[in-house]
Each structure stands twice: as C-alpha cells, then as structure tokens.
Design a protein around this motif. Structure first.
Motif, PDB file in Angstrom:
ATOM      1  N   LEU A  51       0.839  -1.191   0.000  1.00  0.00           N
ATOM      2  CA  LEU A  51       0.000   0.000   0.000  1.00  0.00           C
ATOM      3  C   LEU A  51       0.874   1.241   0.000  1.00  0.00           C
ATOM      4  O   LEU A  51       1.932   1.273   0.631  1.00  0.00           O
ATOM      5  CB  LEU A  51      -0.909   0.027   1.228  1.00  0.00           C
ATOM      6  CG  LEU A  51      -2.180  -0.825   1.173  1.00  0.00           C
ATOM      7  CD1 LEU A  51      -2.889  -0.770   2.514  1.00  0.00           C
ATOM      8  CD2 LEU A  51      -3.101  -0.367   0.063  1.00  0.00           C
ATOM      9  N   GLU A  52       0.418   2.256  -0.688  1.00  0.00           N
ATOM     10  CA  GLU A  52       1.189   3.489  -0.797  1.00  0.00           C
ATOM     11  C   GLU A  52       0.238   4.679  -0.761  1.00  0.00           C
ATOM     12  O   GLU A  52      -0.827   4.647  -1.384  1.00  0.00           O
ATOM     13  CB  GLU A  52       1.996   3.499  -2.100  1.00  0.00           C
ATOM     14  CG  GLU A  52       2.879   4.725  -2.262  1.00  0.00           C
ATOM     15  CD  GLU A  52       3.670   4.665  -3.561  1.00  0.00           C
ATOM     16  OE1 GLU A  52       3.066   4.254  -4.572  1.00  0.00           O
ATOM     17  OE2 GLU A  52       4.858   5.008  -3.546  1.00  0.00           O
ATOM     18  N   THR A  93      -6.056   3.732  -7.254  1.00  0.00           N
ATOM     19  CA  THR A  93      -5.542   3.211  -8.505  1.00  0.00           C
ATOM     20  C   THR A  93      -4.234   2.491  -8.254  1.00  0.00           C
ATOM     21  O   THR A  93      -3.701   2.500  -7.153  1.00  0.00           O
ATOM     22  CB  THR A  93      -5.304   4.352  -9.504  1.00  0.00           C
ATOM     23  OG1 THR A  93      -4.418   5.301  -8.925  1.00  0.00           O
ATOM     24  CG2 THR A  93      -6.614   5.066  -9.832  1.00  0.00           C
ATOM     25  N   GLU A  94      -3.708   1.901  -9.298  1.00  0.00           N
ATOM     26  CA  GLU A  94      -2.472   1.153  -9.173  1.00  0.00           C
ATOM     27  C   GLU A  94      -1.279   2.061  -9.426  1.00  0.00           C
ATOM     28  O   GLU A  94      -1.318   2.957 -10.268  1.00  0.00           O
ATOM     29  CB  GLU A  94      -2.449   0.001 -10.179  1.00  0.00           C
ATOM     30  CG  GLU A  94      -3.580  -1.004  -9.960  1.00  0.00           C
ATOM     31  CD  GLU A  94      -3.525  -2.100 -10.971  1.00  0.00           C
ATOM     32  OE1 GLU A  94      -2.602  -2.077 -11.786  1.00  0.00           O
ATOM     33  OE2 GLU A  94      -4.405  -2.980 -10.950  1.00  0.00           O
ATOM     34  N   ALA A  95      -0.211   1.834  -8.668  1.00  0.00           N
ATOM     35  CA  ALA A  95       1.001   2.609  -8.869  1.00  0.00           C
ATOM     36  C   ALA A  95       1.776   2.048 -10.056  1.00  0.00           C
ATOM     37  O   ALA A  95       1.701   0.862 -10.362  1.00  0.00           O
ATOM     38  CB  ALA A  95       1.879   2.540  -7.607  1.00  0.00           C
ATOM     39  N   PRO A  96       2.522   2.872 -10.781  1.00  0.00           N
ATOM     40  CA  PRO A  96       3.316   2.371 -11.889  1.00  0.00           C
ATOM     41  C   PRO A  96       4.415   1.443 -11.413  1.00  0.00           C
ATOM     42  O   PRO A  96       4.821   1.469 -10.257  1.00  0.00           O
ATOM     43  CB  PRO A  96       3.891   3.658 -12.515  1.00  0.00           C
ATOM     44  CG  PRO A  96       3.882   4.646 -11.394  1.00  0.00           C
ATOM     45  CD  PRO A  96       2.692   4.313 -10.568  1.00  0.00           C
ATOM     46  N   ALA A  97       4.877   0.619 -12.322  1.00  0.00           N
ATOM     47  CA  ALA A  97       5.936  -0.325 -11.976  1.00  0.00           C
ATOM     48  C   ALA A  97       7.166   0.429 -11.522  1.00  0.00           C
ATOM     49  O   ALA A  97       7.533   1.468 -12.057  1.00  0.00           O
ATOM     50  CB  ALA A  97       6.277  -1.191 -13.192  1.00  0.00           C
ATOM     51  N   GLY A 300       3.709  -2.791  -9.093  1.00  0.00           N
ATOM     52  CA  GLY A 300       5.088  -2.894  -9.562  1.00  0.00           C
ATOM     53  C   GLY A 300       6.006  -3.456  -8.498  1.00  0.00           C
ATOM     54  O   GLY A 300       6.830  -4.341  -8.758  1.00  0.00           O
ATOM     55  N   PHE A 301       5.838  -2.961  -7.270  1.00  0.00           N
ATOM     56  CA  PHE A 301       6.635  -3.491  -6.168  1.00  0.00           C
ATOM     57  C   PHE A 301       6.277  -4.947  -5.903  1.00  0.00           C
ATOM     58  O   PHE A 301       7.148  -5.772  -5.594  1.00  0.00           O
ATOM     59  CB  PHE A 301       6.393  -2.644  -4.919  1.00  0.00           C
ATOM     60  CG  PHE A 301       7.125  -3.127  -3.700  1.00  0.00           C
ATOM     61  CD1 PHE A 301       8.471  -2.859  -3.519  1.00  0.00           C
ATOM     62  CD2 PHE A 301       6.473  -3.871  -2.734  1.00  0.00           C
ATOM     63  CE1 PHE A 301       9.140  -3.321  -2.397  1.00  0.00           C
ATOM     64  CE2 PHE A 301       7.126  -4.334  -1.614  1.00  0.00           C
ATOM     65  CZ  PHE A 301       8.476  -4.053  -1.446  1.00  0.00           C
ATOM     66  N   THR A 304       8.029  -7.169  -8.487  1.00  0.00           N
ATOM     67  CA  THR A 304       9.467  -7.298  -8.191  1.00  0.00           C
ATOM     68  C   THR A 304       9.700  -8.220  -7.005  1.00  0.00           C
ATOM     69  O   THR A 304      10.585  -9.088  -7.032  1.00  0.00           O
ATOM     70  CB  THR A 304      10.065  -5.912  -7.915  1.00  0.00           C
ATOM     71  OG1 THR A 304       9.824  -5.049  -9.031  1.00  0.00           O
ATOM     72  CG2 THR A 304      11.559  -6.015  -7.658  1.00  0.00           C
ATOM     73  N   ALA A 305       8.902  -8.037  -5.951  1.00  0.00           N
ATOM     74  CA  ALA A 305       9.075  -8.853  -4.754  1.00  0.00           C
ATOM     75  C   ALA A 305       8.691 -10.306  -5.016  1.00  0.00           C
ATOM     76  O   ALA A 305       9.297 -11.231  -4.457  1.00  0.00           O
ATOM     77  CB  ALA A 305       8.236  -8.278  -3.609  1.00  0.00           C
ATOM     78  N   HIS A 306       7.684 -10.522  -5.865  1.00  0.00           N
ATOM     79  CA  HIS A 306       7.266 -11.894  -6.159  1.00  0.00           C
ATOM     80  C   HIS A 306       8.366 -12.657  -6.900  1.00  0.00           C
ATOM     81  O   HIS A 306       8.581 -13.848  -6.650  1.00  0.00           O
ATOM     82  CB  HIS A 306       5.983 -11.870  -6.995  1.00  0.00           C
ATOM     83  CG  HIS A 306       5.402 -13.229  -7.223  1.00  0.00           C
ATOM     84  ND1 HIS A 306       4.740 -13.932  -6.246  1.00  0.00           N
ATOM     85  CD2 HIS A 306       5.407 -14.031  -8.332  1.00  0.00           C
ATOM     86  CE1 HIS A 306       4.354 -15.096  -6.725  1.00  0.00           C
ATOM     87  NE2 HIS A 306       4.738 -15.190  -7.992  1.00  0.00           N
ATOM     88  N   VAL A 307       9.066 -11.965  -7.799  1.00  0.00           N
ATOM     89  CA  VAL A 307      10.171 -12.620  -8.510  1.00  0.00           C
ATOM     90  C   VAL A 307      11.294 -12.954  -7.544  1.00  0.00           C
ATOM     91  O   VAL A 307      11.948 -14.009  -7.636  1.00  0.00           O
ATOM     92  CB  VAL A 307      10.665 -11.715  -9.656  1.00  0.00           C
ATOM     93  CG1 VAL A 307      11.941 -12.286 -10.272  1.00  0.00           C
ATOM     94  CG2 VAL A 307       9.593 -11.560 -10.717  1.00  0.00           C
ATOM     95  N   ALA A 308      11.538 -12.058  -6.585  1.00  0.00           N
ATOM     96  CA  ALA A 308      12.637 -12.269  -5.640  1.00  0.00           C
ATOM     97  C   ALA A 308      12.292 -13.271  -4.552  1.00  0.00           C
ATOM     98  O   ALA A 308      13.189 -13.769  -3.867  1.00  0.00           O
ATOM     99  CB  ALA A 308      13.040 -10.939  -5.010  1.00  0.00           C
ATOM    100  N   ALA A 309      10.997 -13.575  -4.371  1.00  0.00           N
ATOM    101  CA  ALA A 309      10.612 -14.506  -3.306  1.00  0.00           C
ATOM    102  C   ALA A 309      11.113 -15.909  -3.626  1.00  0.00           C
ATOM    103  O   ALA A 309      10.945 -16.408  -4.740  1.00  0.00           O
ATOM    104  CB  ALA A 309       9.089 -14.498  -3.152  1.00  0.00           C
ATOM    105  N   ARG A 310      11.685 -16.559  -2.635  1.00  0.00           N
ATOM    106  CA  ARG A 310      12.278 -17.878  -2.853  1.00  0.00           C
ATOM    107  C   ARG A 310      11.498 -18.984  -2.147  1.00  0.00           C
ATOM    108  O   ARG A 310      11.520 -20.128  -2.599  1.00  0.00           O
ATOM    109  CB  ARG A 310      13.728 -17.882  -2.364  1.00  0.00           C
ATOM    110  CG  ARG A 310      14.616 -16.877  -3.103  1.00  0.00           C
ATOM    111  CD  ARG A 310      16.057 -16.950  -2.619  1.00  0.00           C
ATOM    112  NE  ARG A 310      16.922 -16.002  -3.319  1.00  0.00           N
ATOM    113  CZ  ARG A 310      17.492 -16.230  -4.493  1.00  0.00           C
ATOM    114  NH1 ARG A 310      17.283 -17.393  -5.096  1.00  0.00           N
ATOM    115  NH2 ARG A 310      18.237 -15.308  -5.067  1.00  0.00           N
ATOM    116  N   THR A 311      10.874 -18.682  -1.070  1.00  0.00           N
ATOM    117  CA  THR A 311      10.199 -19.739  -0.304  1.00  0.00           C
ATOM    118  C   THR A 311       8.688 -19.622  -0.458  1.00  0.00           C
ATOM    119  O   THR A 311       8.154 -18.582  -0.867  1.00  0.00           O
ATOM    120  CB  THR A 311      10.562 -19.640   1.186  1.00  0.00           C
ATOM    121  OG1 THR A 311      10.054 -18.402   1.710  1.00  0.00           O
ATOM    122  CG2 THR A 311      12.075 -19.676   1.378  1.00  0.00           C
TER     123      THR A 311
END
Length: 481
Positions: A51-52, A93-97, A300-301, A304-311
């Motif tokens: 959230l932002e 609304t959604e924030a930009p990537a 966007g965040f 990015t965080a989903h790609v970096a998530a490992r577990t």
C-alpha cells in the motif's frame, strides 16, 4: 419395544452465517467517520508494504458528469439535487511499476527540545505546581499542596474535606485548612473549593465584596436558580435594586476557574460530507477531500518482490498482503459510494429544511431512506452514525435529519424537531404579562393543525430546558436573570 444404546454416526447439513474478519472490518469502516478511517489507513500503510499513500497536492478536477436526483424544474429557492460521481472522491488506482512502496518518511524537524517544550500548552497542574513552589517553603506544606493539586478536578474543585486529606497524609487538619485557604487565592482565584458557593465566595472576598447580604445570597443559590425573588429579598435584607446588582456581580464571576486550563482541547468538528450550490443553483454533494485517504496498490513493487521470493512462506505473505490491499481499496470505494448515496437521499427528502429552515423539516425514519436507496436499515444506520454534513445552514450530524412524526389534525404529519422549534419560538416571543402554559401551547399547535398531547409538549419543553410557566413568569418579571 426395545431400545438400543450405542454410539452412532449421523451426517447433518445446516446453514450458518459466518462473518469473516474482512467483513467485520468493512462494517466498521462504514460506520466510522472520515478521521477514524484516516487513522485506520495509516495503520494499514505501516503494516502492508504493497500500500502506498498518493502524494498529490493538485486539486482534483470535478467529475465530467453528475447524477441528477430531481427532475422537477424549479427556481433557485426550490432546486433539484446533483450528486458527484465517486470517481474523483477516492483515488484508489495502481502505482506504476518501479514505484516506491510504503508510506512517506518523516520530515526533518530542526527545532530543539527546548523550543518544542515551550510550544506545549501548560496544563492547570503545571501552573499550580509552579505557584506552590513559590508560595510554600515548608516541606510539609509543599506535600499537602502537591496532594491537593493531584486531587483537583477539571473545573478546579476539590470536594474532599480537610479532615480526609489530613487523615491520609498524617498531619493536622488545621495545617491542611491553612494550605487550602492560601491555594484558593492562587491564579485563577477560586480553585480548591468544595462547592460552587465557596468558589464564588472566595472570588468575592478577593474583590472585598463578600458582605453579609452577599453571603446570604450565596447560601441560598437554590432560590436564585428558581428565581424566587421574594424569598431572596427577605433573606438578604435588601431592596430589589441592590439584589439586582448583587446577582449581576455573581454572574460576572467564574463558576469553573479551572476549566480554562483543560488539558484536552475541544475537538474540532470536521464534516464528512460537503454540500454546496452548483452554478445553476442545484445542490452538489461530495466527501470532504481534506479527510479522505488516497491509497494506491503498488503492483510494480509486488511483481518485483514476487520474482525475488524464494520460499513458499514469502510468496504466501505477498499474496496475503496483495489481497488485503485490494480489499482495502474496494472497501474505501464502496464506503464512499454508500455515504454519498444515503446523504443524497436525505438531502432530497429534507430539501424544505435547506430552502426554508427548521420549521420545514419533514418526518423521516431509517426505513424511508433504506427503501429508497435499496439498502438494509442497519446499513443506513451505520452510514449515518458519526457522520456530519456541512450545509449552507450549518454543520449537522446525519442522524439529525431523522425525526419522528407528529400527526396532524387533517391527516398530514409534522416533524418532531420542527414542533420543538415552534415551541421554542412561542416561548421566546412571550410577553412578561402573557406567559403560555403547556395547555395554551397545545391549543396554539392544534389551531395550526398539529394533534399533540399536553404531556408531549411538557416532554419537549423539558428537553429544550425551558422552565415551567411559573418559573418563566418569575424570570421575565425580573429581567436581570
């Protein structure tokens, strides 16, 4: 006939309504004021990294199209109601990537701690503690003074006896009485008194105006409240001119000298809904933009965080936060739409009040609005709870516009609030030689088409804090009151 005893396994199907935590929170948001919603959103911004807060100082453009709630052409005095669309009232609304997640940081403050301390308003106990340090040199007296300062109430009263304080501190009662007498002359004068009469007596003594006649008046404040002039003249031993001056002097005193140092300033009333006229003379409603939280879902965040998530736990955490963020955005949008819809229906039904005043307030109950907007009565009740609307006639709680109906003699109905207003107007217009009794008020109202009982008039009069006809006759016979 035989019975068999033993364990059995039965399968039964039943239905039950289970409220999820999110549903409970949505209901709570609906019945909360805008300021309470802002506080909740601030907490969510701290808890949810997806959230932002939207930092946009530019004023929102009005929506391109408005919903007309009345279609009868009328002059400026009787105009339909327009309602802003919720498009620009809640920006969710959604924030930009690549956007930054989380809330904004703390702004830098260059002020020193001494400067900040000076800005904090001094409380009543701060002022009294400083005066006590200067007034008392004996440690025992300082201890008694500190105990009294701790026990004083917001009005400046100390309704505890000297004997009780002395017993608690293990000192002489005369010592406590001496400290109290000196502290009663602290600024503001009249603190640490046991009751109102003593408070006023101390202030009069400070002005050298506490003579026997004034003391007799203070000893009979109950007669003054009842406007019993003959009894006061007899007890005080003065004529009407002196009694008039004495009462006027009492009215210039401060009955609650400690109230000016209240540590909790009165909360400013912030309206949740704003009502104004459009250029064409119609009414426009919108939620107060000064109190509306504008939140964004930063996908966007999240990507990015989903790609970096490992577990699996990390991915589950992100999914939960995304669901929570989407739910908050949807709940805020739904809340805005519901509040405006209900407020618009209230304004439409009470248009006579906004055009002509309180005498034209119509009877209105929750069911009337609920049926018009196709909602449940409980939803309308939650929407109107703790919500205020700023109108050209002032700021009112939405609950104010719901009043019971008083039957008319010709089949029509009148608002109970309008009847109370009429009773107040009749009493204010009374002449000293023509005071209206409750029966006389009933007769006037019935001549105006209102079928009302005497006990109802008495109940409304008591609610308006209007004295009885006997007390009003005494009051208007003595204008000094």
């Amino acid at each position: 006939m035989s019975f068999s005893l033993g364990p059995r396994l039965d399968l039964r199907q039943s239905q039950s309504l289970v409220m999820t935590p999110q549903l409970r929170q949505a209901i709570k948001l609906l019945q909360s004021s805008n300021l309470e919603v802002v506080a909740f959103v601030e907490e969510e911004l701290e808890r949810n990294p997806l959230l932002e807060r939207e930092e946009n100082d530019a004023p929102a453009e009005p929506p391109p199209d408005e919903r007309h709630l009345g279609d009868t052409p009328a002059p400026r005095e009787e105009t339909p109601l327009d309602l802003h669309d919720t498009q620009n009232l809640y920006e969710a609304t959604e924030a930009p990537a690549g956007g930054r997640a989380g809330g904004s940081g703390f702004e830098e403050d260059d002020r020193g701690i001494d400067e900040l301390a000076r800005e904090r308003p001094r409380s009543l106990r701060d002022e009294l503690a400083e005066q006590a340090r200067l007034a008392f040199g004996d440690p025992g007296e300082r201890l008694i003074a500190g105990q009294m300062i701790a026990m004083i109430d917001a009005a400046g009263r100390l309704p505890v006896t000297d004997a009780a304080i002395a017993a608690a501190l293990g000192c002489a009662e005369a010592m406590v009485a001496g400290v109290r007498r000196r502290m009663q002359r602290f600024e503001p004068v009249g603190l640490f008194c046991r009751d109102l009469a003593e408070c006023l007596a101390v202030q009069l003594a400070e002005k050298n105006r506490l003579d026997p006649a004034m003391q007799a008046l203070l000893d009979n404040l109950d007669l003054l409240a009842r406007r019993d002039l003959p009894a006061l003249l007899r007890l005080c031993g003065v004529d009407i001119a002196d009694l008039t001056d004495m009462i006027a002097e009492i009215r210039r005193l401060d009955p609650k000298p400690g109230a000016s140092f209240d540590d909790t300033p009165a909360a400013t009333l912030v309206p949740d809904v704003l009502m104004r006229r459009a250029p064409d003379g119609s009414w426009l409603l919108e939620l107060n933009p000064e109190t509306l939280p504008r939140v964004l879902v930063n996908r966007g965040f999240h990507a990015t965080a989903h790609v970096a998530a490992r577990t699996r736990e990390e991915k589950a955490f992100l999914a939960e936060k995304l669901q929570s963020a989407n739910w908050l955005v949807k709940s805020l949008e739904q809340r805005a739409s519901t509040i405006l819809k209900v407020s618009a229906e209230i304004v439409r039904r009470q248009d006579g009040f906004f055009q002509h005043g309180i005498a034209h307030l119509r009877p209105l109950i929750l069911r009337d609005v609920a049926e018009a907007v196709e909602m449940h009565e409980s939803t309308v009740s939650r929407v109107t709870a703790n919500k205020y609307i700023a109108t050209p006639r002032g700021t009112f709680e939405l609950k104010f516009f719901f009043t019971t109906a008083i039957a008319g003699t010709s089949g029509e109905t009148f608002s109970a609030e309008a009847i109370r207003h009429r009773i107040r107007g009749m009493v204010d217009a009374e002449r000293p030689d023509d005071i209206l009794s409750d029966d006389a008020i009933v007769e006037v109202l019935r001549q105006e088409g209102v079928d009302i009982a005497r006990r109802t008039v008495a109940k409304y009069r008591d609610a308006l804090r209007i004295p009885s006809s006997v007390q009003r006759k005494r009051e208007k016979a003595a204008p000094v009151f």
